[in-house]
Every structure is written in C-alpha cells, then in structure tokens.
Write an enzyme that holds these catalytic residues in place. Structure first.
Site, PDB file in Angstrom:
ATOM      1  CB  SER A  98      -0.884   0.008   1.242  1.00  0.00           C
ATOM      2  OG  SER A  98      -0.085   0.309   2.372  1.00  0.00           O
ATOM      3  CE  LYS A  99      -1.307   6.668  -3.128  1.00  0.00           C
ATOM      4  NZ  LYS A  99      -2.597   7.294  -3.245  1.00  0.00           N
ATOM      5  NE  ARG A 100       0.653   0.394   6.011  1.00  0.00           N
ATOM      6  CZ  ARG A 100       0.858  -0.911   5.841  1.00  0.00           C
ATOM      7  NH1 ARG A 100       1.987  -1.453   6.202  1.00  0.00           N
ATOM      8  NH2 ARG A 100      -0.085  -1.669   5.312  1.00  0.00           N
TER       9      ARG A 100
ATOM     10  N   GLY B 130       5.432   3.230   0.107  1.00  0.00           N
ATOM     11  CA  GLY B 130       6.058   4.083  -0.917  1.00  0.00           C
ATOM     12  C   GLY B 130       5.186   4.112  -2.155  1.00  0.00           C
TER      13      GLY B 130
END
Ligand code: GLU
Length: 480
Positions: free
Chosen positions: A242-244, A246
């Site tokens: 996920s965006k967590r 990167g």
C-alpha cells in the site's frame, strides 16, 4: 486449429494504475502474446460515483507506457447495460433467477438482528410466478436474485489448483438492483461471455466472486472459462502493498526515473519465475518463457531495491541516443545545459551518457552525475581528498599529468591513458599514483568512470584548469 485464447484486463477506473493491476494486465498480455491470443481491455465503469475519465486516461497511459498494447477495446462496461439487463431477465424467464420484493428496511432489520450470521432467507423464492408477475406489473419495486442451486461449485484454478465452495455458503445474491442496474458479478459474467473470454486471470482478492460467476455462466448456458487467481503483492514488511510502503502507481515509478522495460521485467517476476536463475529478461525473452504453470501460489514481495537494481541494468543496456531523449529535458530543466546545446553538443552528450549510464540506478541520478562535467565547480569529497592527496608529492605528480595533457597531440580518448602512464613513469611512480589524485582533482571524488574518458569529456582547457585549482589548494594547504 482450436479457437484462439482470449484474455482480458478489466480495471475499475477509480484511481491510478496500481502496480498490482499492472502486474495482472502484464500476465494477461504475456499469455496472449505467447499463445497467439487476443488481449481485451475493458473499463469497468459501472460504479458511476467513483469512476472518472481522468482515471481511465491514467490507466491507459500507464499501460501504453509499459508497452501493454491491447488488441480490442477499451470497451466500457457501462455500454453493456442493456445486455446485462437482458441476460438477467432471461434468467428470470428461465427460473434461475426470481424477483425479490423485500424492502431495504425489512432486509436491514433482519441483518441487524442476525449480524454476522445474516444471509438472505430466500423469503421471495417461494412466490408463485403468476403472483410475482402481477406484483411487478403493478409497479411494486423489486430486485432480481439468483436462485443458488444445491451442491458444490468447483474449478481447477490455474494457480491454486482444485478450489471448491459449498453452494450453501452462498446466499441467493442480487443480480439486478431495484433501479434495474446489474450488480458487479452479473455485469462481469455478461461481458466475459459476450467477449468470449477463455481465461480469466486476475488478483486472488476475486476468489470469493468466482463461484458466483461460475453459477451465472451455467445458468446462462455459456461455457465456463478457465480461472487463475494471482497471488497478492506484499511490501517488504510482509503486509499488503500500500502507499505506506512508498510509490504504488505505475506513474510514480515513471516519475522516479524507472524505465518502462525495467518495470515490465520486474513486474513479470512478481509471482512468476522462469524456473532458472535468469532475472534480467527483455520482453521477447519473457514472451518466449512465460507459462501459466509457473505462476506461484505464494504472495510476491515488491522489493524496491531490486527494482532499482534492475533499472540500473536496463540503463546500462539502453543506447545513449535513447537515453539522451529522456535525460536532456532534465538537464535543461536543471539549468545544466540549454535547449540549443542539446543539439550543438550532441556528440559530447552521447559520450557522457555512455559513461554515466553504467553507474546510474535511475534516469534521475544522471543529472547529478553529469553536473561535474557540465559545470566548472568541483565539490571535493573530504575522504577522497584525505586519502588520495595525502602524499607530499601529490602536487608534483599532478604537475606531471598537467604537462603531459598540455602537450598531448592529437587530443583523443585513446591517447590520454598512455600519456598519463608516461608521465607517471617520468616521476618514478606507478600509473595509479598519478591517476587517483588526478581523478580527485578533476571530479572531487575517487569514484568516477575511467580517467581517460573523464579527461576527454572535460576537454584540455577544463582539465588543466581543474588541475591548477587542485595544485593551488595543495600549495595553500587547504586540501585536506
Ligand atoms: N474490475 C475488477 C478490479 O479492478 C476486476 C474484475 C475482474 O478481473 O474480473 O478489481
């Protein structure tokens, strides 16, 4: 000859092209290319609230950038609405679906009462056809529900093998809402039948949809395609990517200076392997080698380090001419050269890229590395200076190199190293004792490409000027 295989990529245009989606598209594309099949692109835009044209554009751009060209489409799922409805109504006519007149309130109350245990109680299954027709004719709002038969639904998943669901675990799910719009599984099956899709390859988050879809195929009397569910993609910490973690959008990687061919290769290895040690494989090789049988069951880890390593390998292979078209706009934007110089200094720039591309991990690394050659300032790296200029005879050795370069004729790359070797011999030391301090004088660091190319690219004037500056520093005792 048997009919060609037909696969599809069916993104929902509700955001950017996620690397997971791109991997799904890529596997489908590879299968189509490998087996001489057809790759169809369908935009699943039936969720009017969340679907946007901007998202569709981003998805198409991402696919085009990666080289995932589609043979048919893009087909908009929303355009199939009349057919979705006709298929659902045909099922009503044939008794594999029925009208449900339960109100939202009624269902919500039952859901509230039973919580997790809730499943539609099939209340309207028993309504006689005549009564159902009469109530519908009188305008009573209703949905259409699928009449889930007894038994088991199973398929031989291309990735996961034999997979089975007890039909009793599936409720009589809705296929057409009160407003006449189809629910997701109805639209997908109607479309996949219409497009004559032979292999449905998608993320394994869709496994719970598959038994319902198979039942719909059977109810509609259509051949059931083969299904393969791709393993999830995880971040380095073992959690769903996920965006967590990167960047997760294909467009982000383009912005970060990743080459499409590198991302292509990298994505192909997310959940698939060639069965040997090979890693850097171009599109042709991947098409040759790809096989459905080698798709892993286990989740794949998105290793960003590996992606940039692979990108480095592709940068190394990329012809300088092609690289220049990517790098030149960055050099201009950073004020390192002018538009006009891109043309007037073309040969020189190509030579520079030949040198730098072997050390870069991203297109974005190159301007910083090029700065040394394009500007006149040298930033001295303290460690390199301390190490390579510590000998009290450094100034003398640099002087010998200077004299050799000043006198060198003709000024060619090939002539530089022999001249420097002769200079080193003249002052009674090995080549390295001259080349290393010189490298620091010219670039500020002891890590640089071959000294002959560095000298040549700086030009005689530039090289001599830097040697003079280094000697001034040494004389002033400001070097270390
Ligand atoms: N639209 C679905 C998604 O974006 C894919 C549906 C499918 O492949 O069957 O997840």
């Amino acid at each position: 000859m048997s009919d060609p295989i037909r696969v599809r990529f069916a993104p929902s245009p509700t955001g950017y092209l996620h690397v997971g989606g791109a991997r799904t598209a890529l596997f489908n594309w590879l299968i189509a290319r490998k087996l001489g099949g057809v790759f169809v692109l369908r935009i699943e835009d039936t969720d009017r609230e969340r679907s946007t044209d901007a998202s569709t554009r981003t998805i198409l751009e991402g696919m085009t950038w990666l080289g995932l060209h589609w043979d048919e489409g893009p087909v908009r799922q929303a355009d199939g609405l009349p057919r979705h409805q006709a298929d659902a109504r045909r099922m009503l006519g044939e008794g594999t679906a029925y009208r449900c007149f339960c109100t939202q309130e009624e269902l919500a109350a039952k859901r509230e009462q039973l919580q997790h245990e809730y499943r539609y109680d099939q209340k309207c299954r028993a309504i006689p056809a005549g009564e159902s027709d009469a109530r519908a004719a009188a305008g009573e709002p209703h949905t259409l529900r699928f009449r889930v038969p007894e038994g088991v639904t199973q398929w031989d998943d291309i990735v996961h093998g034999e997979t089975r669901f007890e039909n009793a675990s599936l409720e009589d799910f809705i296929i057409l809402r009160t407003d006449g719009t189809p629910i997701y599984n109805m639209a997908v099956v109607s479309d996949d039948i219409d497009m004559r899709i032979t292999h449905v390859i998608r993320g394994d988050d869709h496994i719970p949809n598959t038994p319902k879809q198979i039942l719909l195929y059977q109810a509609l009397g259509a051949p059931v395609p083969a299904f393969g569910h791709l393993p999830m993609i995880l971040g380095g910490d073992g959690r769903k990517l996920s965006k967590r973690h990167g960047a997760t959008a294909v467009g982000d990687y383009a912005q970060l200076g990743v080459l499409p061919e590198a991302l292509f290769n990298f994505l192909a290895l997310l959940g698939w392997n060639p069965g040997d040690e090979r890693e850097v494989m171009d599109v042709e090789e991947l098409v040759q080698t790809f096989s459905l049988e080698r798709i892993n069951k286990k989740s794949a880890v998105f290793d960003t380090e590996k992606l940039f390593w692979m990108n480095g390998r592709y940068l190394e292979k990329k012809p300088a001419e092609e690289l220049l078209s990517l790098v030149a706009p960055l050099l201009v934007a950073q004020g390192l050269i002018t538009e006009a110089e891109v043309e007037t200094r073309r040969g020189w720039l190509l030579h520079l890229l030949e040198l730098l591309k072997t050390r870069a991990r991203s297109v974005k690394d190159i301007p910083a590395q090029a700065r040394i050659y394009l500007g006149d300032e040298v930033e001295y790296d303290a460690d390199s200076v301390a190490k390579q200029w510590k000998d009290p005879l450094t100034a003398e050795r640099l002087g010998a190199a200077r004299a050799a370069l000043e006198a060198l004729e003709p000024w060619t790359v090939e002539a530089i190293e022999p001249a420097l070797r002769a200079a080193a011999e003249g002052v009674g030391v090995g080549f390295g004792k001259v080349a290393q301090p010189l490298r620091v004088a010219l670039t500020g660091s002891s890590a640089s490409p071959g000294i002959d190319h560095v000298v040549f690219l700086l030009g005689r004037e530039g090289a001599l000027r830097r040697i003079d500056r280094a000697r001034e520093r040494l004389a002033a005792g400001t070097a270390a």
